[in-house]
Design a protein around this motif. Structure first.
Motif, PDB file in Angstrom:
ATOM      1  N   GLU A 131       0.828  -1.206   0.000  1.00  0.00           N
ATOM      2  CA  GLU A 131       0.000   0.000   0.000  1.00  0.00           C
ATOM      3  C   GLU A 131       0.862   1.256   0.000  1.00  0.00           C
ATOM      4  N   ASP A 134       2.117   1.787  -3.500  1.00  0.00           N
ATOM      5  CA  ASP A 134       1.061   2.409  -4.306  1.00  0.00           C
ATOM      6  C   ASP A 134       1.005   3.914  -4.047  1.00  0.00           C
ATOM      7  N   GLU A 135       1.008   4.260  -2.770  1.00  0.00           N
ATOM      8  CA  GLU A 135       0.882   5.663  -2.388  1.00  0.00           C
ATOM      9  C   GLU A 135       2.090   6.478  -2.855  1.00  0.00           C
ATOM     10  N   PHE A 137       3.937   6.019  -5.509  1.00  0.00           N
ATOM     11  CA  PHE A 137       3.833   6.297  -6.936  1.00  0.00           C
ATOM     12  C   PHE A 137       2.796   7.381  -7.205  1.00  0.00           C
ATOM     13  N   ARG A 138       1.635   7.280  -6.569  1.00  0.00           N
ATOM     14  CA  ARG A 138       0.591   8.282  -6.789  1.00  0.00           C
ATOM     15  C   ARG A 138       1.049   9.671  -6.357  1.00  0.00           C
ATOM     16  N   ARG A 139       1.741   9.724  -5.226  1.00  0.00           N
ATOM     17  CA  ARG A 139       2.240  11.018  -4.754  1.00  0.00           C
ATOM     18  C   ARG A 139       3.296  11.585  -5.698  1.00  0.00           C
ATOM     19  N   ARG A 141       3.501  11.126  -8.948  1.00  0.00           N
ATOM     20  CA  ARG A 141       2.792  11.681 -10.103  1.00  0.00           C
ATOM     21  C   ARG A 141       2.153  13.031  -9.733  1.00  0.00           C
ATOM     22  N   ALA A 142       1.531  13.084  -8.571  1.00  0.00           N
ATOM     23  CA  ALA A 142       0.878  14.322  -8.141  1.00  0.00           C
ATOM     24  C   ALA A 142       1.888  15.456  -7.964  1.00  0.00           C
ATOM     25  N   ARG A 170       0.437  -5.117 -11.235  1.00  0.00           N
ATOM     26  CA  ARG A 170       0.289  -3.935 -10.386  1.00  0.00           C
ATOM     27  C   ARG A 170       1.236  -2.820 -10.833  1.00  0.00           C
ATOM     28  N   PHE A 174       0.221   1.247 -13.062  1.00  0.00           N
ATOM     29  CA  PHE A 174       0.604   2.626 -12.763  1.00  0.00           C
ATOM     30  C   PHE A 174       1.070   3.381 -14.010  1.00  0.00           C
TER      31      PHE A 174
END
Length: 354
Positions: A131, A134-135, A137-139, A141-142, A170, A174
């Motif tokens: 988890e 995942d977070e 990678f998302r952060r 990108r943001a 998975r 992304f």
């Protein structure tokens, strides 16, 4: 195209498989002394050294607290390289650190995921969860990063083909620009080797490697180096420098350099580095023949192979032909490359050429 490598030797916890130099320490004073020494070393670089790539690795570059990074990371702004990479660990990176990396000019992240399966992460001794990966990678990108690599491993004890597929699913979901995926190595002196877990057999590992290549090709990745895959135009410039025999300078304890025909390594001792600065653990000047052979072996890591100097080609012609007859090498004029069958057993080929 010279490059700069910076080794930050701090970790929250040492991974069980890792043989790179680092120490587990959250001591702010110790971190500050290190960064002060690093700043001095960077200030003493040759006047004509203008790196086109910068790569900050470790250790865990994002392990020091935000205050230390905020105070010292701006020292890198002056370089303005074409490619500025930083390794990040999902368990040590947050919004503030990602924003800081963006501000100082970092334009490429390498996120050390290794696996999304909790059992594999536990076997490897990683500090993060799926988890958190995942977070991270998302952060990233943001925060505006549009060049992100995900690092994975295969051949982990207990890993199944289904688990490997799940990791690939998975990671691909992304949409990273680059994926590095390495076969787990059992290094001397590591807890993993000392535990002596039941290893996957070589046939299974080879099946995994072939499956990885097929999956990533289908997903639009170019297999450009034995363990590295990139979307077109997103190959790692810094690592290409190593594989093509380029020049680079390494800063920090245990960092290696190759500059103006001389190769050296800083002592792998943080206390020594903080007190005396970068003292060379060894130094050597490669003779032309040795350098040519080294460049050949490193170049063979590239899927497209390497052009061999005609004189060296003549010296190694019998070896080349023997490897070609064994189905391990492909020869086109003076250009040689590993065959499809040799990619998984490349070390055996390299041993014949050193």
């Amino acid at each position: 195209m010279p490059g700069l490598y910076v080794h930050i030797p701090f970790c929250i916890r040492k991974c069980d498989y890792c043989a790179f130099y680092s120490e587990v320490s959250a001591d702010r004073n110790r971190q500050q002394r290190f960064f002060q020494s690093l700043e001095k070393e960077l200030g003493s670089l040759p006047a004509n050294f203008v790196p086109e790539t910068v790569f900050i690795g470790g250790g865990t570059p994002t392990a020091p607290d935000f205050q230390a990074l905020e105070k010292f990371f701006p020292m890198f702004v002056k370089f303005s390289p074409l490619e500025f990479s930083v390794e990040v660990n999902p368990g040590t990176v947050d919004v503030a650190k990602l924003s800081l990396l963006k501000r100082i000019g970092v334009n490429r992240l390498s996120i050390g995921v290794q696996s999304f399966e909790s059992r594999c992460l536990e076997t490897l001794g990683r500090i993060h969860s799926a988890e958190q990966a995942d977070e991270a990678f998302r952060r990233a990108r943001a925060a505006g990063f549009d060049n992100i690599s995900i690092d994975l491993m295969f051949g982990i004890p207990g890993q199944t083909m289904q688990a490997l597929d799940a990791d690939l699913d998975r990671a691909l979901a992304f949409g990273p620009e680059h994926i590095s995926i390495y076969n787990l190595m059992y290094e001397e002196g590591t807890p993993l080797l000392e535990r002596n877990p039941v290893r996957l057999d070589e046939e299974m590992e080879r099946e995994m490697y072939d499956h990885i290549r097929e999956r990533l090709k289908e997903a639009g990745f170019e297999h450009y180096e034995i363990s590295n895959f990139a979307k077109p135009g997103f190959e790692c410039r810094h690592n290409l420098l190593y594989w093509t025999g380029g020049e680079y300078i390494g800063c920090g304890p245990a960092a290696h350099s190759h500059w103006n025909g001389t190769r050296w390594a800083n002592a792998a001792d943080l206390d020594d580095y903080c007190v005396y600065g970068p003292r060379r653990e060894f130094e050597e000047t490669l003779d032309p023949v040795a350098k040519e052979r080294e460049t050949l072996v490193m170049g063979l890591r590239l899927i497209n192979g390497v052009d061999v100097d005609p004189t060296l080609f003549k010296k190694l012609q019998c070896t080349f032909q023997s490897l070609e007859n064994e189905g391990l090498l492909e020869i086109d004029g003076c250009r040689v490359r590993l065959s499809e069958d040799a990619l998984f057993v490349s070390d055996a080929v390299f041993a014949e050429l050193i």
